[in-house]
Design a protein around this motif. Structure first.
Motif, short mmCIF file in Angstrom:
data_model
loop_
_atom_site.label_atom_id
_atom_site.label_comp_id
_atom_site.label_asym_id
_atom_site.label_seq_id
_atom_site.Cartn_x
_atom_site.Cartn_y
_atom_site.Cartn_z
N LYS A 97 5.31 9.85 1.76
CA LYS A 97 6.00 9.00 0.80
C LYS A 97 5.91 7.54 1.24
CE LYS A 97 7.99 12.66 -1.13
NZ LYS A 97 7.53 13.18 -2.41
N THR A 98 6.21 6.66 0.30
CA THR A 98 6.30 5.24 0.62
C THR A 98 7.77 4.85 0.51
OG1 THR A 98 4.21 5.01 -0.52
CG2 THR A 98 5.37 2.97 0.07
N VAL A 129 2.87 0.09 -10.70
CA VAL A 129 3.02 1.14 -9.69
C VAL A 129 1.95 2.18 -9.99
CG1 VAL A 129 4.53 2.94 -8.81
CG2 VAL A 129 5.49 0.74 -9.49
N GLU A 130 1.02 2.35 -9.08
CA GLU A 130 -0.11 3.24 -9.31
C GLU A 130 -0.78 2.91 -10.65
OE1 GLU A 130 -1.30 5.79 -7.23
OE2 GLU A 130 0.04 4.91 -5.75
N GLY A 131 -0.91 1.64 -10.91
CA GLY A 131 -1.59 1.21 -12.13
C GLY A 131 -0.72 1.21 -13.38
N MET A 132 0.56 1.69 -13.27
CA MET A 132 1.42 1.73 -14.45
C MET A 132 2.31 0.49 -14.47
SD MET A 132 2.66 5.71 -14.50
CE MET A 132 3.37 5.60 -12.87
N PRO A 184 0.83 -1.21 0.00
CA PRO A 184 0.00 0.00 0.00
C PRO A 184 0.86 1.25 0.00
CG PRO A 184 0.12 -0.95 2.19
CD PRO A 184 0.85 -1.89 1.29
N ALA A 185 0.28 2.36 -0.47
CA ALA A 185 1.02 3.62 -0.48
C ALA A 185 1.12 4.17 0.93
CB ALA A 185 0.31 4.62 -1.40
N GLY A 186 2.22 4.84 1.22
CA GLY A 186 2.42 5.47 2.51
C GLY A 186 3.11 4.55 3.50
N GLY A 187 4.02 5.11 4.28
CA GLY A 187 4.65 4.35 5.34
C GLY A 187 6.00 3.76 4.97
N VAL A 188 6.60 3.10 5.95
CA VAL A 188 7.90 2.48 5.75
C VAL A 188 7.70 0.97 5.73
CG1 VAL A 188 10.20 2.11 6.74
CG2 VAL A 188 9.11 4.36 6.91
N ILE A 189 8.16 0.35 4.66
CA ILE A 189 8.03 -1.10 4.53
C ILE A 189 9.43 -1.69 4.47
CG2 ILE A 189 7.13 -2.97 3.11
CD1 ILE A 189 5.15 -0.84 1.95
N SER A 190 9.72 -2.68 5.30
CA SER A 190 11.04 -3.30 5.30
C SER A 190 10.96 -4.70 4.74
CB SER A 190 11.60 -3.38 6.72
OG SER A 190 11.79 -2.09 7.22
N LEU A 191 11.96 -5.01 3.89
CA LEU A 191 12.09 -6.36 3.35
C LEU A 191 13.24 -7.01 4.11
CD1 LEU A 191 12.04 -5.95 -0.53
CD2 LEU A 191 10.75 -7.63 0.74
N ILE A 192 12.96 -8.13 4.78
CA ILE A 192 14.05 -8.81 5.48
C ILE A 192 14.15 -10.25 4.99
CG2 ILE A 192 13.78 -7.36 7.52
CD1 ILE A 192 12.50 -9.81 8.90
N GLY A 193 15.23 -10.90 5.36
CA GLY A 193 15.43 -12.29 4.95
C GLY A 193 16.91 -12.59 4.91
N ALA A 194 17.24 -13.87 4.86
CA ALA A 194 18.63 -14.29 4.85
C ALA A 194 19.29 -13.88 3.53
CB ALA A 194 18.73 -15.79 5.05
N ASN A 195 20.61 -13.98 3.46
CA ASN A 195 21.32 -13.70 2.20
C ASN A 195 20.81 -14.65 1.12
OD1 ASN A 195 24.27 -13.37 4.16
ND2 ASN A 195 23.09 -11.73 3.25
#
Lengths: 252, 327
Positions: free
Chosen positions: A187-188, A60-63, A25-36
């Motif tokens: 911002k996202t 992205v926004e429909g594009m 979703p738009a807005g906020g801080v999203i973190s991607l985590i995981g092993a190498n």
């Protein structure tokens, strides 16, 4: 909103991203985590059109990122990868000014100059703004590159391990800045992070990847648990709640 | 922190001063070249030397611009377009022409036709290579260069083989054509070349901002909204046109570009192509002009500038490599 539908990417016979679908979703801080090698960076590169996918679509926004003209997308989404080597001899200010390229195509307006100076101030780069990139420390250079991406002023900001090379003070300052960018400027910010405690303290949502798939997804309370961390990283962690934030201790 | 190099190094010359200085030196070298040691009929001398000057200006400009462009898209400052095998293709064409038709027939050829064939073959070869191999990734660009090298070796081997089996007298004719020389430039070809180079320059000049972005590397360029694959392809085509024209005009001198481009980077200390390109072009013209001046007036030679250029270029190349390793 970024919609990822059935994305796969393989290098030779190895599937690095395996049929991933997710809606960010738009807005906020999203973190991607995981092993190498879990496929975080590859997923980020595909979303930001740096890498073509073997199958699937990203919008992205429909594009659609593969068919939308690059300069249209560059005003909505920015990406910073891990290693940024440059042969061109650039000063910090020159580099940051490149962030305005999608808007001004190389002819900086007064407004663009304002953006550049503000970003330099936000990232405390005033003292080194006139220096050349190859004369800076790794951490200063990293902040200069982040500054360029922020100067681009896009709704979506994708950063691959932005805390690389940063000391504790600057890492915290950087995460606070991302938080502020999300909260004040709507911002996202999507980050690949290796420090799960940074992810826990500063994210609205955490996406955990394992073996090219999305294993878990949710707010920090749901992701920072002994079970999830063992499942994703293969290590045992104690979880402590300090000031309402969940911290994982995995040093033993 | 180590002592700041910039405070020790001499201050960077302001762009306007640099351009004016280089421009002035270039004009002086041209005037000297036109007038020094001239005896006899002025109108003949000026016309004769004027053609040479025009050829040197054109070739210097084309080589400088093509090398800077090539280094920008490859993000590598020790490469020149010659790595794509242009020089060797030119050698092969010359050898095959003499081998098949004989030197008398080749000499009787319409120079415009031969020029057309040479330029056409070189541009067509590189364009086919790009279409076939360039996928848009950085690896694709490296693969393209590797295949270029391999083709270059192939062309050279075939040319060498033909030169072994050819009649020794014919071989001398071939060999003479393989050294770059400004002495046998045809006025008409010069005009055609100038038009082609001008057309390419207009495109280059309008694209300087895009070139600045391309110099940041593929990922940064895509992030900033530049269609990296398309732009790199266009630049590659422009590079091959420039190299093909200058090679067909005077012979292979691409190595010279390395020297010129790196001197330009050293002098301007900026990433902006709007400044790098004219400075590199002026340095190229200046070096060619003064080199030829020394060669003809001081040393009394009349011929192969490329020997001097390759010698100097080789030394500069080594210095650059050693300095990089030391850093």
């Amino acid at each position: 909103m970024i919609e990822v539908r059935n994305i796969s990417r393989s290098y030779g016979d190895t599937l690095v991203v395996d049929n991933v679908s997710i809606t960010l979703p738009a807005g906020g801080v999203i973190s991607l985590i995981g092993a190498n090698g879990a496929g975080k960076s590859t997923l980020l590169s595909i979303i930001s059109r740096l890498l073509p996918m073997s199958a699937g679509t990203v919008t992205v926004e429909g594009m659609d990122v593969m068919t939308t003209p690059g300069d249209v997308l560059a005003r909505r989404l920015s990406i910073l990868r891990q290693d940024n080597q440059m042969t061109a001899r650039l000063t910090v200010r020159d580099l940051i000014a490149f962030g305005r390229y999608p808007h001004s195509k190389g002819r900086l307006t007064v407004e663009d100059q304002g953006y550049v100076e503000r970003v330099i101030r936000y990232l405390e780069l005033e003292a080194v703004a006139h220096r050349f990139l190859d004369e800076l420390s790794g951490g200063q250079r990293q902040r200069a590159f982040i500054a360029m991406v922020l100067c681009q002023d896009t709704e979506y900001i994708l950063l691959d391990e932005p805390l690389n090379n940063l000391d504790v003070k600057h890492a915290v300052a950087m995460m606070k800045l991302f938080r502020r960018t999300a909260d004040e400027f709507r911002k996202t910010v999507i980050l690949v992070l290796h420090d799960i405690n940074f992810a826990s303290c500063y994210s609205d949502r955490i996406v955990a990847m394992r073996n090219g798939r999305i294993a878990y997804e949710g707010p920090p309370e749901e992701i920072i648990t002994p079970h999830v961390i063992r499942d994703v990283y293969g290590v045992d962690a104690d979880i402590h709640e300090i000031d309402g934030k969940r911290m994982a201790l995995y040093f033993r | 922190m180590p002592p700041n190099r910039r405070t020790i190094a001499p201050r960077v010359i302001p762009p306007a001063v640099l351009l004016a200085g280089l421009g002035g030196l270039t004009v002086v070298s041209i005037v000297l070249f036109l007038t020094l040691g001239a005896r006899g009929n002025w109108s003949f001398i000026l016309a004769f030397r004027g053609t040479k000057v025009a050829a040197m200006v054109l070739v210097g400009y084309a080589i400088a611009v093509s090398t800077v462009l090539f280094q920008t898209i490859t993000n590598n400052r020790i490469l020149t377009p010659s790595i794509m095998g242009f020089d060797f293709l030119y050698r092969l064409i010359q050898t095959v022409l003499v081998f098949q038709l004989g030197s008398a027939a080749v000499a009787a050829f319409d120079p415009r036709l031969r020029f057309g064939i040479e330029v056409g073959a070189m541009v067509a070869f590189s364009w086919l290579l790009y279409r076939w191999l360039f996928s848009g990734s950085v690896r694709g660009l490296h693969l393209l260069m590797l295949v270029g090298i391999v083709f270059g070796v192939l062309f050279r081997s075939v040319a060498n083989f033909l030169q072994r089996v050819i009649d020794p007298n014919e071989f001398l004719v071939v060999q003479d054509r393989l050294f770059a020389s400004f002495n046998r430039v045809d006025g008409q070809l010069l005009a055609v070349s100038a038009l082609v180079v001008l057309a390419v320059s207009v495109v280059v000049w309008r694209k300087t901002a895009v070139l600045d972005v391309l110099a940041l590397g593929r990922e940064a360029a895509i992030n900033l909204g530049v269609d990296h694959r398309r732009e790199v392809m266009r630049v590659l085509v422009m590079v091959s046109v420039l190299v093909a024209v200058s090679t067909a005009l005077v012979g292979p001198v691409t190595f010279f570009g390395l020297l010129v481009a790196n001197l330009a980077y050293l002098l301007v200390d900026t990433h902006r192509h709007r400044l790098i390109l004219p400075v590199a072009a002026l340095i190229a013209i200046l070096v060619l002009m003064s080199g030829q001046l020394v060669l003809e007036r001081l040393l009394g030679f009349n011929g192969a500038l490329s020997i001097v250029i390759e010698f100097l270029g080789g030394i500069v190349f080594l210095i650059i490599l050693v300095r990089r390793a030391a850093r």
